[in-house]
Write an enzyme that holds these catalytic residues in place. Structure first.
Site: not given
Ligand SMILES: NC(=O)c1ccc[n+]([C@@H]2O[C@H](COP(=O)([O-])OP(=O)(O)OC[C@H]3O[C@@H](n4cnc5c(N)ncnc54)[C@H](O)[C@@H]3O)[C@@H](O)[C@H]2O)c1
Length: 357
Positions: A134, A169, A294
């Protein structure tokens, strides 16, 4: 189905793979670079299952992706791989541009060429699901603002990302939509609010607060702590993702949120109060709270209108914030060694932000 999951060693990706292996009969290939945020031990509950496989690949490497698609022959892609921490993106955006934008482009292009040569029946069933945030919508008026009317992010809210992370994103979302419109790639998009739950990397607010409290370390709060986030328990998110994969309409975006708006300081107080009951000390954990400078460009309020996914697909979160936080705190207490080992991979530069005055 054979589902190719990118970023499956991360926080949400590992929860998704645990769900797919434990609750469906699909085969899963986890494609992950294993950055500091990737951790295969998050998958130890399912990694021995013959329907699960892992390959260490950087999605910026398109040759490796091509090879992987040719060998695995996926029926669907669920794309979660990303650099995901806003503070790191403010300190250095390079990896965010590479993985989130260039990596998503590579994945789309490899997926499109693979999809285009599939037989008609497999082609019509193929889906490319992009998991987004979001934060692409920027921020909303805060209850302290004169123009506050309880506004929410809907699927038609214009994009206005604030941080380098959110901008990267947003760029990836635009690429995904363009690949659908221009090439007809059957995409699905989800934009979700802040997640929390097991295996969350302890640089993010909730696991950092719980772990620091248990370790009797200071609990940093950005600014006054009045920023509002809309929290969703990660297992509710992955159920929504799987529902969208099965029943979502091609080309559509679905916003996913928990209807749990809470100010950061209030959230930290809830965590401290719960810990005071579960693991009492001579003084409340609240005495560990310290306000720090902040975050630059800090978004003040996020809140999701999740009525589309509710009305069209029947999804709603199973956990209240209270239930989710209870489970998360208990998980951190039971998996303290995992959290401490993960915390050792934290960035020293981010740590310095958390101690600035
Ligand atoms: N965490 C949140 O609150 C949240 C909310 C909404 C959307 N998202 C989206 O969900 C997805 C996952 O989020 P998360 O919190 O699990 O992230 P995270 O940072 O915990 O995990 C990201 C994963 O991607 C892998 N990665 C990073 N770069 C890479 C690359 N170049 N090639 C292959 N793998 C790669 C990392 O090794 C890791 O395992 C993301 O796309 C994020 O934008 C996250």
């Amino acid at each position: 189905m054979k589902i190719l999951v990118t970023g499956g060693a991360g926080f949400i990706g590992s929860a998704l793979i645990r769900y797919l292996i434990q609750h469906t009969s699909h085969e899963v290939l986890n494609v992950d670079k294993l950055t500091y945020a990737g951790n295969l031990t998050s998958l130890s509950d399912v990694s021995d299952d013959p329907r699960y496989r892992f390959v260490q690949i950087d999605i910026v490497d398109s040759q490796a992706l091509k090879q992987t698609f040719a060998t695995f022959q996926p029926d669907a892609v669920m794309h979660l791989a990303a650099e995901s921490h806003v503070d790191r993106s403010i300190l250095a955006a390079d990896e965010f541009i590479q993985t989130n934008i260039v990596g998503t482009f590579n994945l789309l292009d490899v997926a499109r060429r693979y999809w285009a040569q599939l037989p008609a029946d497999k082609q019509s069933r193929f889906r490319f699901q992009h998991i987004s945030t979001d934060e692409v919508y920027g921020d909303l008026p805060h209850p302290n603002d004169a123009d506050f009317t309880g506004q929410l992010f809907s699927e038609t809210t214009p994009y206005a990302p604030s941080s380098p992370y959110a901008a990267s994103k947003a760029a990836s979302d635009h690429l995904v939509n363009a690949w659908c419109r221009t090439y007809g790639l059957p995409i699905l998009m989800t934009n979700c609010s802040n997640n929390y739950g097991p295996y969350h990397f302890p640089e993010k607010l909730i696991p950092l607060t719980i772990l620091n409290a248990l370790e009797q370390k200071t609990i940093p709060i950005y600014g006054k702590g009045t920023q509002i986030r809309d929290w969703l328990y990660v297992e509710d998110h992955v159920e929504a993702l799987y529902l969208v994969l099965q029943q979502g309409h091609i080309g559509e975006t679905y916003n996913i949120g928990g209807h749990n708006e809470v100010e950061n300081l209030q959230l930290v107080h809830i965590l401290c109060d719960t810990l005071d009951k579960l693991v009492p000390q001579s003084t409340s954990y609240k005495t560990l709270i310290r306000h720090v400078d902040d975050r630059l460009g800090h978004d003040r309020r996020y809140a999701i209108d999740a009525s589309k996914i509710h009305k069209e697909l029947g999804w709603k979160p199973r956990h209240t914030l209270e239930q989710g936080l209870q489970k998360t705190i208990k998980w951190v207490i039971d998996h303290r060694a995992w959290c401490i080992a993960a915390a050792q991979r934290k960035s020293a530069a981010v740590d310095r932000l958390y101690s600035s005055h």
